[in-house]
Write a protein that holds these residues in place. Sequence first.
Motif, PDB file in Angstrom:
ATOM      1  N   GLN A   5     102.591  74.225  14.665  1.00 36.69           N
ATOM      2  CA  GLN A   5     103.423  73.624  14.960  1.00 36.69           C
ATOM      3  C   GLN A   5     104.270  73.434  16.511  1.00 36.69           C
ATOM      4  O   GLN A   5     104.870  72.433  17.638  1.00 36.69           O
ATOM      5  CB  GLN A   5     104.013  72.328  14.611  1.00 36.69           C
ATOM      6  N   ASP A   6     104.149  75.149  16.606  1.00 40.35           N
ATOM      7  CA  ASP A   6     105.078  75.402  18.074  1.00 40.35           C
ATOM      8  C   ASP A   6     104.106  74.887  19.028  1.00 40.35           C
ATOM      9  O   ASP A   6     102.722  75.448  19.047  1.00 40.35           O
ATOM     10  CB  ASP A   6     105.289  77.287  17.642  1.00 40.35           C
ATOM     11  N   LYS A   7     104.426  75.136  20.400  1.00 40.88           N
ATOM     12  CA  LYS A   7     103.798  75.520  21.301  1.00 40.88           C
ATOM     13  C   LYS A   7     103.463  76.621  22.119  1.00 40.88           C
ATOM     14  O   LYS A   7     104.611  77.575  22.142  1.00 40.88           O
ATOM     15  CB  LYS A   7     104.589  74.721  22.540  1.00 40.88           C
ATOM     16  N   ASP A   8     102.450  76.926  22.596  1.00 43.53           N
ATOM     17  CA  ASP A   8     102.028  78.455  22.845  1.00 43.53           C
ATOM     18  C   ASP A   8     103.104  78.688  24.370  1.00 43.53           C
ATOM     19  O   ASP A   8     103.022  78.633  25.124  1.00 43.53           O
ATOM     20  CB  ASP A   8     100.681  78.208  23.132  1.00 43.53           C
ATOM     21  N   PRO A   9     103.986  79.755  23.620  1.00 43.92           N
ATOM     22  CA  PRO A   9     105.022  80.352  24.652  1.00 43.92           C
ATOM     23  C   PRO A   9     104.550  81.134  25.493  1.00 43.92           C
ATOM     24  O   PRO A   9     105.228  81.810  26.107  1.00 43.92           O
ATOM     25  CB  PRO A   9     105.577  80.542  23.826  1.00 43.92           C
ATOM     26  N   SER A  10     103.325  81.892  25.651  1.00 39.62           N
ATOM     27  CA  SER A  10     102.771  82.924  26.056  1.00 39.62           C
ATOM     28  C   SER A  10     103.056  82.885  27.946  1.00 39.62           C
ATOM     29  O   SER A  10     103.529  83.682  28.163  1.00 39.62           O
ATOM     30  CB  SER A  10     101.329  83.272  26.057  1.00 39.62           C
ATOM     31  N   THR A  11     102.279  81.574  29.078  1.00 40.17           N
ATOM     32  CA  THR A  11     102.959  81.938  29.612  1.00 40.17           C
ATOM     33  C   THR A  11     104.152  81.745  30.249  1.00 40.17           C
ATOM     34  O   THR A  11     104.698  83.113  31.013  1.00 40.17           O
ATOM     35  CB  THR A  11     101.761  80.958  30.706  1.00 40.17           C
ATOM     36  N   TRP A  12     104.982  81.507  29.936  1.00 45.23           N
ATOM     37  CA  TRP A  12     106.266  81.221  29.543  1.00 45.23           C
ATOM     38  C   TRP A  12     106.813  82.647  29.606  1.00 45.23           C
ATOM     39  O   TRP A  12     108.384  82.909  30.933  1.00 45.23           O
ATOM     40  CB  TRP A  12     107.668  80.551  28.658  1.00 45.23           C
ATOM     41  N   VAL A  13     106.636  83.605  28.859  1.00 46.61           N
ATOM     42  CA  VAL A  13     107.114  84.301  28.113  1.00 46.61           C
ATOM     43  C   VAL A  13     106.714  85.341  29.378  1.00 46.61           C
ATOM     44  O   VAL A  13     107.649  86.236  29.913  1.00 46.61           O
ATOM     45  CB  VAL A  13     106.776  85.230  26.791  1.00 46.61           C
ATOM     46  N   MET A  30      95.667  81.089  18.678  1.00 49.36           N
ATOM     47  CA  MET A  30      96.115  81.073  20.263  1.00 49.36           C
ATOM     48  C   MET A  30      94.359  81.228  21.036  1.00 49.36           C
ATOM     49  O   MET A  30      94.124  82.775  20.334  1.00 49.36           O
ATOM     50  CB  MET A  30      96.805  81.828  19.943  1.00 49.36           C
ATOM     51  N   GLU A  31      94.877  80.694  22.191  1.00 51.47           N
ATOM     52  CA  GLU A  31      93.812  80.464  23.494  1.00 51.47           C
ATOM     53  C   GLU A  31      94.363  81.389  24.360  1.00 51.47           C
ATOM     54  O   GLU A  31      94.152  79.870  25.167  1.00 51.47           O
ATOM     55  CB  GLU A  31      92.717  79.466  22.565  1.00 51.47           C
ATOM     56  N   ASN A  32      94.108  82.340  25.015  1.00 48.44           N
ATOM     57  CA  ASN A  32      94.421  82.948  26.045  1.00 48.44           C
ATOM     58  C   ASN A  32      93.360  83.609  27.118  1.00 48.44           C
ATOM     59  O   ASN A  32      93.040  84.414  26.745  1.00 48.44           O
ATOM     60  CB  ASN A  32      96.154  83.365  26.444  1.00 48.44           C
ATOM     61  N   LYS A  33      94.434  83.263  28.420  1.00 47.77           N
ATOM     62  CA  LYS A  33      93.620  83.817  29.441  1.00 47.77           C
ATOM     63  C   LYS A  33      94.323  84.728  30.383  1.00 47.77           C
ATOM     64  O   LYS A  33      95.403  84.114  30.859  1.00 47.77           O
ATOM     65  CB  LYS A  33      91.989  83.338  30.085  1.00 47.77           C
ATOM     66  N   ASN A  34      94.000  85.789  31.270  1.00 47.10           N
ATOM     67  CA  ASN A  34      93.986  86.272  32.573  1.00 47.10           C
ATOM     68  C   ASN A  34      96.008  86.611  32.026  1.00 47.10           C
ATOM     69  O   ASN A  34      96.096  87.138  31.227  1.00 47.10           O
ATOM     70  CB  ASN A  34      94.124  85.029  33.690  1.00 47.10           C
ATOM     71  N   TYR A  35      97.126  85.958  32.974  1.00 46.84           N
ATOM     72  CA  TYR A  35      98.195  86.103  32.968  1.00 46.84           C
ATOM     73  C   TYR A  35      98.537  85.794  31.337  1.00 46.84           C
ATOM     74  O   TYR A  35      99.701  86.549  30.812  1.00 46.84           O
ATOM     75  CB  TYR A  35      99.041  85.757  33.572  1.00 46.84           C
TER      76      TYR A  35
END
Length: 638
Positions: A301-309, A279-284
């Motif tokens: 195979q999941d979509k990254d739920p980080s921003t949604w959560v 997973m590669e996320n930045k900021n929020y």
Amino acid sequence: MTVIGVKKYLFVGVKEDVELFFERAQAKGFIEFLTRKGKVDYPDPIQKVLTALKMLRKQPQVKQAKLTKDLNADKLVHTTSESGIWAEKLEEEIRLLKAEISRVEPLGDFSPEEIRKLEQETGRNIQFFCVKKAKLKKMELEEVLIPVGSEYDMDYFMTISHKVESFKGMIELHFDRSLSQLENDLETAHLKLKGCHQELKENAAYIDFLKEHLTTLLNAYHLEDVASATTSQMDGSLFAIEGWIPENRLHGLFPLLEGLGIHAEEVAIEDGERIPTYMENKNYGKVGEDLVHIYDTPAPQDKDPSTWVFWAFAIFFAMIISDAGYGVIFLGLALLFRKLFKKISGSGKRFLRLFTVLSVSCILWGALSGSYFGIELSPKSPMNKFSVLNYLAQKKADYHIAAKDEVYQEVTEHFPQLVGIEEGIEFLAEGKEVKDGFMKYIVFDDFCDSIFMEIALLVGMIHISLSLMRHVRRHWAGLGWIFTIFGGYLFFPKVLDATTMIHFMNIISKEAGYILGEQLFWGGIAAALILALLQKRWAGFIELTKPIELFADILSYLRLYALGLAAMILADTFNEMGMKLGFAAGFFVILAGHTINIAVGIMGGTIHGLRLNFIEWYHHSFEGGGRLFKPLKKLTPK
């Protein structure tokens, strides 16, 4: 964003280049090598540094000392560990000495050696006993017992007898040191403990130095661990090892191998092999990723739920707190922490960012709901000018006044003074009564409560629908269930004989909504079943159980309404209690009440705000059970 896929590569090369290869890989930090080892404990030198750091972190923060050439990390670790161990032993010794002194003190200061000498000279036994006062009242004392003192709930006795005495219900006391000896030993132990604490305090000035030393040891250990996982080929002249590389980092692979006698080749992933999740996320999004890992790691195979959560949690937390005043307090604390911990980084910095966003969310929703420290506001209050609940309540009142429907009849029956009022704002303002000396806007509060409940359900419908939409490529029936959800929202008010926001906002009439809703509801179920059969063949019939599941999940979002309403009621109740007691006592009651309400709100907002993401929302678009991608990379001191 989709979780970034990883490729499996085989690395084969000459043994002479293996050390340089791993050093380069560690510096770049994008390859996870397959070591085929389970969880291994760190070696003894690393364990000792970890123990020393744990001890020093308990000390008060001090300014870090300048490093000198003769500063030895191993010696610093040894002295810290020794001082820490001795401090623990001395603390236990002090505890035991204090307990022993409390036993001896009621009997006075005497020498056990002189007691034994006196026994030898007289041929008599000298013994000491104690008993609880409550038990002593039920006992008949023998003449041989001599009272010597009383302390707390205990009475103390001694005997001077030709035989060894024993008494039922009494405890015999044995001593090997006098009271003065025990007090001297206690004073010595305190001095030694003070010395240990002073040593630890001085060593705490080098905690950053120890962190750097630990980082060096860990980097060397990880290099050695990976190097030991290589297999030898061609009589030890070649080595081979496999590793995972994220697809978006493949461009950096061959520059890493430049000048080395090492070849990299993509290989097939074996059946049943557990692929890591990258997973590669930045900021929020990175803050949301921290929240995601609280519960589970996404599957590859999941979509990254980080921003949604992250954003959903901020909304849910604010709705559960439901108070702009509390949000201001949170924001003040967030800004204070940002000022106090300017140099904080990593997860600590992301936590402060999360706290700030939650604070602002609470202020915004509190203003939209017209809630400020639980103060009862009139519908005409300027503070309600920006309240969405206030605006919707006026629209609801206008609708019922114009329709003269059952709701209007019930309200005017209870409040006859409302008959003839044609404006919604006046209708809400005049539907009031005095309870226990406080003005209550009954009609306004009832309308706001029903609207808040409907908003909570709408939030649930939208949240679940977004989950179904994100998963629709792998679950075609989700598209049909989205139509079913919103069809149910339009149709079920007919069953419940209810008036919803789309009715009193004149978005759609009740009759048209019932017709359209019924078509969407049954059409959505039919579409979901057909799509499921096309995708899964006969197994698609299991989709017929989905409406019950969706209905239960959406109803779970009523907790937003229930917890938010409970917070408002508690705040209002504490305000009334305090006002009845007067300024002096009332101030402390209000302060204590709001403090409790804030604490309970934070716990409820965190638990239920995350639960709606991790249980209800994940349920429709998240498989989980993944293993986080852990590359070989160079660590830096934190």
